[in-house]
Design an enzyme around this catalytic site. Structure first.
Site, PDB file in Angstrom:
ATOM      1  N   HIS A  28      -4.510  10.174  -2.193  1.00 12.39           N
ATOM      2  CA  HIS A  28      -5.308   9.422  -1.116  1.00 12.39           C
ATOM      3  C   HIS A  28      -5.397   7.895  -1.738  1.00 12.39           C
ATOM      4  CE1 HIS A  28      -9.306   8.528  -2.407  1.00 12.39           C
ATOM      5  NE2 HIS A  28      -9.125   9.709  -3.058  1.00 12.39           N
ATOM      6  N   CYS A  29      -5.529   6.772  -0.829  1.00 13.57           N
ATOM      7  CA  CYS A  29      -5.648   5.360  -1.279  1.00 13.57           C
ATOM      8  C   CYS A  29      -7.107   5.019  -0.700  1.00 13.57           C
ATOM      9  CB  CYS A  29      -4.683   4.548  -0.732  1.00 13.57           C
ATOM     10  SG  CYS A  29      -4.009   4.445   0.933  1.00 13.57           S
ATOM     11  N   ILE A  30      -7.148   3.621  -0.517  1.00 11.59           N
ATOM     12  CA  ILE A  30      -8.480   3.344   0.005  1.00 11.59           C
ATOM     13  C   ILE A  30      -8.937   3.955   1.345  1.00 11.59           C
ATOM     14  CG2 ILE A  30      -9.792   1.021   0.726  1.00 11.59           C
ATOM     15  CD1 ILE A  30      -8.417  -0.310  -1.508  1.00 11.59           C
ATOM     16  N   ARG A  32      -6.386   5.941   3.521  1.00 11.80           N
ATOM     17  CA  ARG A  32      -5.255   6.971   4.227  1.00 11.80           C
ATOM     18  C   ARG A  32      -5.255   8.303   3.221  1.00 11.80           C
ATOM     19  NH1 ARG A  32      -0.352   2.731   5.551  1.00 11.80           N
ATOM     20  NH2 ARG A  32      -2.082   0.903   6.119  1.00 11.80           N
TER      21      ARG A  32
END
Length: 490
Positions: A28-30, A32
């Site tokens: 995961h990113c910030i 998504r």
């Protein structure tokens, strides 16, 4: 306040991406969840898009991206808890291919897949580090603000308080190779401690001191191999983590099991550290610094033209998740020269999309849109635009276009005023990143931030209010993205 339960949302997401058997891996990113699926066609896009808590679904960079917003880390934890550790082991060993066979092994397909893997690797290596870099940048900006002569030098740069707080802020940048190495190894599913130790070699005080003096390691045929300073660096450590993964796997396959615990990390640290210091580090760092300086120069030299173009189109990269390819370049610019003209323009694009969705929130009489719009605006003004873009702006195309118009104006002004950022955090919350930490009395970039942000906010808000949105408009379906090249047509 009771802790929010994400169990049901996690169950729905797992089911709609095709179940555990269809999942290869997850990061995961910030904002998504980024799935690597065996067959993207098996996922239920419409089901996910209509799920409360899911903002949008995107096919991009070889990933199946589920946009969640600011609560993504909680949802990620819930999904991982449902899948269990056995899932990770199985997906590591699963060598089955995705259902891309219709296109055949074409060259374009390989290039696209390679680019997607690269973006995914950068995302996995950088996203866990972004938060601490952003926080550190804000602290350094506030220190610059407090030490400004215009404010009476409230905090002297030589004071113990200033130096102590500066150490808290600077540590994330100084030891960035360690943080990036750890994160990259976790993404590669290799030993993060070994990678962190290699990062520690690059940030070791003696190596740093020699690097700052360009001390010669040795000489071959008149060519001097020199130490370089790798604090604040990213790319050399990302490659080092990949090399450590390759070498570590090879050693574990060839060494007896009773020797692996000691000799695998021993050989890996020695060999990869030596290769990085002597060969790959100087090459990559020199190229990265040159590229970062070139981009900074191009942005400044192009003035309003560069600001207009970048400001007008940058958020389109966010739609496809390709902005992650820009993140390490911005970080490299700041580490190499202490500033980033590119990031100053990017900052206005966040303000613009936030202003556009805020206009919707204030104009609408529909409670659900108002609530969503205000939350998305706050997120955008704090530097995360995905909730605004996917939750509202793209679903009313004119709202997104209104935001692009405002960011084009903001970028133009930033370019005209030659504004730069000296920290990582953008949008309104990143105001302190526009104070020059090396010259606290120079407010040129801060004035550029104030004027360009105000212009971007006003233009985006006004265009949205008078042209981009009204309550008679029907909220469109969440925008379908182009499928990844090489994916079989449904």
């Amino acid at each position: 306040m009771a802790k929010k339960d994400y169990t049901q949302l996690a169950d729905t997401i797992i089911k709609d991406v095709g179940g555990p058997s269809n999942i290869k891996s997850l990061i995961h990113c910030i904002s998504r969840l980024r799935f690597y699926l065996k067959d993207e066609q098996a996922a239920d896009d419409d089901g996910l898009k209509n799920t409360a808590g899911v903002i949008d679904v995107i096919h991009a960079s070889g990933q199946y991206q589920v946009v969640i917003g600011t609560e993504v880390s909680h949802v990620y934890d819930a999904v991982v808890e449902k899948l269990g550790p056995e899932f990770v082991e199985e997906s590591d060993s699963d060598q089955s291919e995705t259902q891309d066979t219709a296109a055949g092994p074409q060259k374009g397909n390989l290039v696209t897949r390679g680019f997607g893997n690269l973006i995914g690797f950068i995302t996995g290596s950088m996203s866990p580090v972004i938060g601490v870099i952003a926080a550190s940048g804000i602290i350094k900006g506030l220190l610059a603000l407090l030490s400004m002569p215009q404010l009476g030098t409230l905090l002297k740069p030589t004071s113990a308080v200033y130096l102590s707080i500066n150490a808290m802020a600077d540590s994330a940048f100084y030891f960035l190779p360690i943080l990036v190495g750890f994160a990259a190894a976790k993404k590669l599913k290799s030993d993060p401690i070994v990678a962190a130790v290699i990062g520690g070699v690059l940030a070791y005080p003696q190596i740093v001191d020699w690097g700052q003096k360009f001390k010669t390691m040795f000489e071959i045929g008149g060519f001097h191999f020199q130490f370089l300073n790798y604090t604040y660096s990213i790319f050399p450590m990302i490659l080092a983590a990949w090399l450590a993964k390759l070498l570590g796997d090879w050693l574990n396959d060839h060494l007896p099991s009773y020797l692996q615990m000691i000799f695998t990390p021993l050989i890996t640290v020695l060999v990869v550290s030596a290769i990085t210091l002597v060969i790959t580090g100087p090459i990559i760092q020199g190229f990265a610094n040159g590229l970062a300086d070139l981009i900074n120069w191009l942005v400044k030299a192009s003035g309003w033209i560069g600001g207009l173009v970048i400001g007008g189109f940058y958020q389109i990269l966010v739609i496809f998740g390709l902005h992650w390819g820009v993140v390490p370049l911005v970080a490299q610019q700041i580490s190499a020269s202490g500033e980033s003209a590119l990031n100053a323009i990017i900052s206005t694009t966040m303000v613009s999309q936030g202003a556009a969705v805020l206009a919707v929130a204030l104009k609408t009489k529909k409670e659900d849109r108002k609530t969503l719009g205000i939350a998305a605006a706050i997120s955008a003004f704090c530097g995360v635009t995905e909730p605004a873009i996917y939750g509202v702006n793209l679903r009313y195309r004119r709202v997104f276009i209104s935001g692009l118009m405002g960011s084009a104006v903001g970028g133009l002004i930033t370019g005209l005023m030659h504004g730069s950022m000296f920290g990582f955090t953008g949008s309104l919350i990143g105001f302190s990143s526009f104070f020059d930490t090396k010259n606290s009395g120079d407010l040129t970039s801060f004035y550029a931030f104030l004027i360009s942000s105000a212009a971007a906010l006003i233009v985006s808000f006004a265009v949205t209010w008078f042209w981009g949105y009204n309550d008679q408009m029907e909220m469109g379906k969440k925008v379908e993205k182009k499928k990844r090249p090489g994916t079989a047509n449904a």
